[in-house]
Design an enzyme around this catalytic site. Structure first.
Site, short mmCIF file in Angstrom:
data_model
loop_
_atom_site.label_atom_id
_atom_site.label_comp_id
_atom_site.label_asym_id
_atom_site.label_seq_id
_atom_site.Cartn_x
_atom_site.Cartn_y
_atom_site.Cartn_z
N GLU A 1 -11.77 -10.43 -13.69
CA GLU A 1 -10.36 -10.64 -13.36
C GLU A 1 -10.03 -12.10 -13.12
O GLU A 1 -8.91 -12.46 -12.78
CB GLU A 1 -9.95 -9.78 -12.16
CG GLU A 1 -10.81 -9.90 -10.94
CD GLU A 1 -10.42 -8.93 -9.81
OE1 GLU A 1 -9.31 -8.38 -9.84
OE2 GLU A 1 -11.24 -8.76 -8.90
N HIS B 1 0.80 -1.23 0.00
CA HIS B 1 0.00 0.00 0.00
C HIS B 1 0.83 1.27 0.00
O HIS B 1 0.39 2.30 -0.45
CB HIS B 1 -1.15 0.00 1.01
CG HIS B 1 -0.83 -0.49 2.36
ND1 HIS B 1 -1.48 -1.55 2.92
CD2 HIS B 1 0.04 -0.05 3.25
CE1 HIS B 1 -1.00 -1.74 4.14
NE2 HIS B 1 -0.09 -0.85 4.36
N ASP C 1 -4.99 -9.18 -11.91
CA ASP C 1 -5.34 -10.54 -11.50
C ASP C 1 -5.63 -11.43 -12.70
O ASP C 1 -5.33 -12.62 -12.67
CB ASP C 1 -6.54 -10.52 -10.55
CG ASP C 1 -6.10 -10.20 -9.13
OD1 ASP C 1 -5.04 -10.71 -8.71
OD2 ASP C 1 -6.79 -9.43 -8.44
N CYS D 1 -9.18 -1.52 -15.49
CA CYS D 1 -8.59 -0.77 -14.37
C CYS D 1 -7.31 -1.39 -13.83
O CYS D 1 -6.79 -0.96 -12.81
CB CYS D 1 -9.60 -0.57 -13.26
SG CYS D 1 -10.17 -2.12 -12.55
#
Ligand code: PEP
Ligand code: MG
Length: 570
Positions: A431, A189, A455, A502
């Site tokens: 995904e 993150h 993914d 995305c």
């Protein structure tokens, strides 16, 4: 030295090294009640000063700190004032005749060790958070010995073992030239935050990074992952001119901000941004983003020790909805599991967490957690243009079930007379290969698709996206991946539903023409990539792009496809 470039840009500056390892104990023995009382008082004052510093950080960023980051700071305060820590320190002073400094080092070391020996990556990282807190107490015990983390000189390159979300809050971005860390991965993150705030960053540089001493001149390239220590004047010159080129190119792209993302033959493409909270919106809109294509809500759930309640979530989502005005915001429901573990949920250990109990699978089982989030999102939908998106859908039953949950949440809100947008659109991420392969059937269930190539690549090619040893196989230009993307876009088109992408592929300049050729409606990416992709779109003829895709479709390997796409840019 080489790491993983996670946030683009070239920076040169003096190193400001943050060591999270605690200093060594001195072994000094103290005696007498009076001396011991002095040491205990010193501890109490140092803790008090540390708490004040953190409170100060909270106040300084009051208007812009996302709730989640404020929570991280609150957790630090909680740890600092934990009575058990005080009891342990006092025991070492009183019974073992240690100085306050030695006692703190030993107590913090022991607390951190508990976390550092845990296999789970997320929990292990908490060990360095605890050392961070320990270092803050030590600095306040011996102010002359260590620099204040926040007092780094202008244009510094921050060098650290890793950067925690709370570190990134205390950075005064305008004074930082970049950061390089020993650990970390593309999806950690801290990397996501650096990217969204536009700070050049390289992570995963390895142990040697920590041999750099303070003030050494360091050069980092957040695109290639290069870290050069004490670069000679020739290297600096070469990078400075690359930096200048990048700045000029960015200034040129900046001018495109107000212009639409439209192909030369008049096809409008929508450019949206990936965000983790309202703090990312300013940069997104300044870069020409037309809305949010992926709001990763996990950030609110990470780095804390209990779940956020409905009110807290509602406020977090409402802020994004309000600040976005009429612009669309695709808010993704909780996508935890895999690398994003929430320790406080005590999910049992799994051998294959990426294929395990995660994302929508978790939410459909943990009904109350899911319902709480859905009610919060629906309530926030009364304040902007929100759309709901479910991650990791692998079959049609899951989306049907998820929609029933939305219906139930709406019913509860009606009963409690809370406002929401009854017409809110519902979409899914594509995904998992199984979802892509039934895109024709799924398209009849939802209002939109968003293709998650991060993914989709991982699952189609059976390549762990975090494992560097198999990373050469991880390629979004693999023909198998491209076929799944194309099928998804085609079926969305047939059913007249919106389809976006995305994953990181949306920000790859080589991929843009191909995706336009396949008929993609919207791209969603980190704010800093938007101008470059818009530039490509504005130079592309859609019918030509379709011909390019038709040609690529016949190719049988990713290398040939990449080489061909490169020739188009030359
Ligand atoms: C993806 O998988 O492409 C995606 C955008 O989601 P995340 O990176 O959060 O898994
Ligand atoms: Mg994903």
């Amino acid at each position: 030295m080489h790491g993983i470039g996670v946030s683009p840009g070239i920076s040169i500056g003096p190193a400001f090294v943050i060591r999270k390892t605690l200093k060594a104990v001195s072994g000094i023995i103290i005696e007498g009640v009076e001396m011991k009382t002095i040491e205990i008082n010193k501890f109490d004052h140092a803790v008090e000063a540390s708490v004040c510093e953190i409170e100060g950080m909270k106040k300084e960023g009051e208007t812009e700190l996302p709730k989640t980051l404020v929570d991280i700071l609150d957790t630090q305060i909680e740890f600092l004032t934990d009575p058990q820590i005080r009891t342990d320190v006092i025991e070492k002073i009183e019974k073992e005749n240690k100085t306050c400094t030695d006692a703190v080092i030993e107590v913090i070391d022991a607390a951190a060790a508990i976390f550092e020996n845990i296999e789970d990556e997320y929990l292990r990282a908490r060990g360095s958070d605890i050392k961070d807190i320990g270092n803050r107490i030590l600095r306040n015990l011996n102010p002359a010995e260590g620099p204040d983390f926040r007092e780094f000189p202008e244009n510094s390159i921050i060098i650290s073992e890793d950067i925690t979300p709370s570190d990134t809050i205390s950075f005064d971005v305008s004074r930082i030239a970049g950061f390089a860390t020993k650990a970390g991965s593309r999806t950690s993150h801290s990397a996501i935050i650096a990217k969204s705030r536009g700070i050049p960053a390289v992570v995963g540089c390895g142990d040697d990074l920590m041999n750099i001493s303070n003030k050494t001149i360091v050069l980092i390239d957040g695109t290639t992952g290069e870290v050069i220590i004490n670069p000679d004047s020739k290297i600096i010159e070469a990078f400075r001119s690359r930096q200048k080129e990048e700045r000029e190119a960015n200034a040129m792209l900046e001018k495109l901000k107000e212009l639409p993302a439209i192909t030369t033959d008049g096809n409008k493409i929508t450019l949206l941004g990936n965000i983790t909270g309202s703090a990312d919106l300013e940069k997104l809109f300044a870069s020409g983003g037309e809305g949010v294509g992926l709001f990763r809500t996990e950030m609110l759930f990470l780095g804390r020790d209990s779940l956020p309640g409905e009110e807290e979530q509602f406020n977090f989502y409402r802020e994004v909805a309000e600040k976005s005005g009429n612009r669309p915001v695709i808010i993704r429901t909780l996508d935890i599991g895999g690398d994003k573990n929430l320790p406080y949920l005590n999910i049992p250990f799994e051998n294959n967490p990426f294929m395990g109990y995660r994302a929508i699978r978790f939410c459909l089982s943990e009904k109350e957690i899911f319902m709480t989030q859905l009610r919060a999102i629906l309530r926030a939908s009364a304040f902007g243009n929100l759309r709901i998106m479910f991650p990791m859908i692998c079959n049609i039953e899951e989306i049907r079930l998820a929609k029933q949950f939305v219906q139930q949440a709406k019913k509860e809100l009606l009963e409690s007379k809370k406002m929401f947008n009854d017409e809110i659109e519902i979409g899914i991420m594509i995904e998992i290969p199984s979802a892509a392969l039934i895109a024709d059937q799924l398209a009849m269930e939802v209002n939109f698709f968003s293709i998650g190539t991060n993914d989709l690549c991982q699952y189609t090619l059976a390549v762990d996206r975090m494992n560097e040893r198999v990373s050469s196989l991880y390629n979004h230009f693999d023909p198998a991946v491209l076929r799944l993307i194309h099928f998804t876009i085609r079926e969305a088109g047939k059913n007249k539903i919106d389809v976006g992408l995305c994953g990181e592929m949306a920000s790859d300049p080589l991929a843009a023409v191909l995706l336009i050729g396949m008929g993609l409606d919207h791209f969603s990416m980190g704010a800093s990539s938007i101008p470059a992709i818009k530039n490509i779109i504005r130079k592309t003829d859609k019918s030509k792009a379709t011909e390019i895709w038709n040609r690529v479709k016949e190719m049988d390997n990713s290398e040939a496809i990449t080489e061909y796409l490169k020739t188009l840019q030359a």
